[in-house]
Design a protein around this motif. Structure first.
Motif, PDB file in Angstrom:
ATOM      1  N   TYR A 204      41.769  32.829  43.622  1.00 27.97           N
ATOM      2  CA  TYR A 204      42.014  33.896  42.650  1.00 27.97           C
ATOM      3  C   TYR A 204      43.107  33.510  41.658  1.00 27.97           C
ATOM      4  CZ  TYR A 204      46.414  35.785  44.593  1.00 27.97           C
ATOM      5  OH  TYR A 204      47.721  35.954  44.983  1.00 27.97           O
ATOM      6  N   ASP A 207      41.516  31.345  39.053  1.00 30.61           N
ATOM      7  CA  ASP A 207      40.821  32.235  38.117  1.00 30.61           C
ATOM      8  C   ASP A 207      41.813  32.881  37.148  1.00 30.61           C
ATOM      9  OD1 ASP A 207      38.189  33.610  37.537  1.00 30.61           O
ATOM     10  OD2 ASP A 207      39.440  35.361  37.899  1.00 30.61           O
ATOM     11  N   ARG A 208      42.900  33.397  37.676  1.00 24.10           N
ATOM     12  CA  ARG A 208      43.883  34.087  36.831  1.00 24.10           C
ATOM     13  C   ARG A 208      44.513  33.131  35.827  1.00 24.10           C
ATOM     14  NH1 ARG A 208      48.344  37.128  40.240  1.00 24.10           N
ATOM     15  NH2 ARG A 208      49.167  35.028  40.372  1.00 24.10           N
ATOM     16  N   ASN A 236      41.876  32.885  51.481  1.00 28.11           N
ATOM     17  CA  ASN A 236      42.514  34.165  51.207  1.00 28.11           C
ATOM     18  C   ASN A 236      41.990  35.210  52.193  1.00 28.11           C
ATOM     19  OD1 ASN A 236      44.109  36.043  49.964  1.00 28.11           O
ATOM     20  ND2 ASN A 236      43.049  35.980  48.000  1.00 28.11           N
ATOM     21  N   PHE A 240      36.816  34.597  47.588  1.00 34.57           N
ATOM     22  CA  PHE A 240      36.690  34.802  46.148  1.00 34.57           C
ATOM     23  C   PHE A 240      35.241  34.695  45.683  1.00 34.57           C
ATOM     24  CE2 PHE A 240      37.257  34.112  41.618  1.00 34.57           C
ATOM     25  CZ  PHE A 240      38.114  35.154  41.350  1.00 34.57           C
TER      26      PHE A 240
ATOM     27  N   THR B  15      41.170  44.965  43.398  1.00 39.66           N
ATOM     28  CA  THR B  15      40.498  45.008  44.699  1.00 39.66           C
ATOM     29  C   THR B  15      40.236  46.456  45.119  1.00 39.66           C
ATOM     30  OG1 THR B  15      42.714  44.699  45.602  1.00 39.66           O
ATOM     31  CG2 THR B  15      41.303  42.771  45.526  1.00 39.66           C
ATOM     32  N   HIS B  52      35.627  39.309  45.657  1.00 37.56           N
ATOM     33  CA  HIS B  52      37.047  39.651  45.711  1.00 37.56           C
ATOM     34  C   HIS B  52      37.321  41.065  45.194  1.00 37.56           C
ATOM     35  CE1 HIS B  52      41.353  38.434  45.418  1.00 37.56           C
ATOM     36  NE2 HIS B  52      41.373  39.286  44.427  1.00 37.56           N
ATOM     37  N   TYR B  83      44.704  41.698  42.152  1.00 39.27           N
ATOM     38  CA  TYR B  83      44.061  40.764  41.219  1.00 39.27           C
ATOM     39  C   TYR B  83      42.700  41.235  40.721  1.00 39.27           C
ATOM     40  CZ  TYR B  83      42.090  37.080  38.535  1.00 39.27           C
ATOM     41  OH  TYR B  83      41.505  36.399  37.498  1.00 39.27           O
ATOM     42  N   GLY B  84      42.581  41.205  39.432  1.00 39.72           N
ATOM     43  CA  GLY B  84      41.313  41.482  38.764  1.00 39.72           C
ATOM     44  C   GLY B  84      41.439  42.112  37.388  1.00 39.72           C
TER      45      GLY B  84
END
Lengths: 281, 281
Positions: A204, A207-208, A236, A240, B15, B52, B83-84
């Motif tokens: 993640y 990705d971020r 994690n 993901f 999430t 995720h 996260y997202g």
């Protein structure tokens, strides 16, 4: 009259090098060049311990500038990564002398911050590639040999295979480039192939960071993106699902940066050399 | 004629929320406002599982826009971090309707990305503060009560104590702000007190991110920096030696941003509310 030796100065902008590692690299260089054509000077700063770092900021900056500004050195080779280079950039910029522009600089990971800063200053021989510490990896002698092949002989077989004389390139660790975005030393990657690799980051976070990097308007002028290896990704608590390549392709798609495929770089012994800018033909 | 209820819409840009957590928050709100003065609608998107995330990007974006653009809601409350949010910004910008500017937005951590984006669009009631998920913390009911006290009543005792009508403020998670630097939705903090907090990051990463943030020329126009709590810092193989406050003071010193002391924010039940911009007197 014999040619003068190629002189390489090793400095550690982040964490310290163990003396045994330095000795191993010097021995290997001696085997590769028994004629004495290569001389490696490891700055004593590399062995210092100051909290997290190989000496305090002032000491690490001074060691870098001592070697970078010395016309007797042909190259500055970063000893290893591990965090600390960003603390040196402003001091390095304040102290660079003309002789610093005439030599090669090689490293990766945390050292990418200084590579970016030097490249942003117009330095012409800056490259992402193996460091002395890599000798400790399985098969690491090949990485050190490759670094020397590029530094000393400019050998084409040391290069990442997609590197071409036509299109300039840069290469970075993903997290390091993310933390260069929006700073005065963010590299200008316009028209460059941008090669990225990562190690030990959750998926993640990859990705971020790729969201971050590809959201920067200047980065969107890159000629394209190539993804190196992303290794030792921790598991994690939530999977993901996407792979690193799917992530990179998605951010390329969203940002309009052409996806060019994979790059033969990473935190491993196979890490190939990527000279910044246009490779001389 | 009785006053219409204050309507809060909960969405999850990162999430998922567990249904039991949502029920706990609804029950608590009912106890705090037995007169029905507060209505909380938890979007079903909050409970989705897509890898995720709490639903795919399109679904999370649509849920956010559904509530943000609905004039019947007085506030959008982010369910939790994790996260997202950064994946939603471009879609959110493309879909915002005028009604979205007339409501309050509250959250922190990963949701800070959307707070920054909305604030950069000139939204006037954006705040860093507790989220529904916080009810699961020890003493978390107080955090949820504080969030509702600010959302529904604008109560001053919910605010971070240094927040004043004279000086505008913003608050962010350090890593989240670092990954906003150099994007089109980097918040303009000129003349603002910048409050920062962190959780579960190695000390060297706090140092690296603060180097990054304070190296950005626009951030250097902040009125000053206050450091919130940095909790659950993992032990590294090398001790960093400096504390988080020493780190923050050093980067303030280097960047010329005034050090203003500590802030009463963090990933904990004591997390106070920081409205972005100038607090109405």
């Amino acid at each position: 009259m014999s040619r003068p030796p190629f002189r390489i100065g090793v400095v550690a902008p982040g964490t310290p090098l163990e003396p045994a590692t330095a000795e191993e690299v010097l021995a290997l260089a001696g085997e590769l060049h028994p004629d004495g054509a290569v001389e490696i000077a490891v700055h004593p700063q590399c062995f210092l311990n100051h909290g997290h770092f190989a000496g305090d900021d002032r000491t690490r900056t001074a060691a870098f500038l001592e070697f970078a500004n010395d016309p007797a050195f042909d190259a500055v080779w970063f000893a290893r990564g591990g965090y600390g280079a960003c603390r040196l950039v402003e001091g390095v910029f304040a102290g660079l002398a003309p002789a610093a522009a005439d030599k090669a600089y090689l490293g990766y990971s945390d050292a990418g911050t200084l590579l970016a800063a030097l490249y942003s200053r117009g330095f012409g021989r800056v490259a992402h590639g193996p460091m002395p510490q890599d000798v400790r990896r399985a098969g690491g002698a090949a990485a050190v040999e490759r670094a020397l092949a590029w530094l000393v002989e400019g050998r084409a077989d040391a290069l990442e295979p997609s590197v071409s004389p036509e299109v300039p390139a840069v290469a970075f660790n993903i997290t390091i480039l993310s933390q260069l975005i929006g700073t005065p030393w963010q590299p200008d990657v316009s028209g460059h192939v941008l090669m990225l690799e990562e190690v030990s980051e959750y998926m993640y976070r990859i990705d971020r960071s790729l969201c971050h990097i590809t959201s920067n308007p200047a980065i969107r002028h890159a000629a394209g993106l190539r993804l190196g290896r992303c290794s030792d990704i921790p598991e994690n608590d939530r999977p993901f699902v996407l792979t690193e390549e799917e992530i990179a392709r998605e951010w390329c798609d969203r940002s309009g940066i052409p996806w060019l495929g994979r790059a033969d770089i990473g935190h491993d012994a196979d890490n190939k050399v990527v000279p910044f800018g246009r490779r001389s033909a």
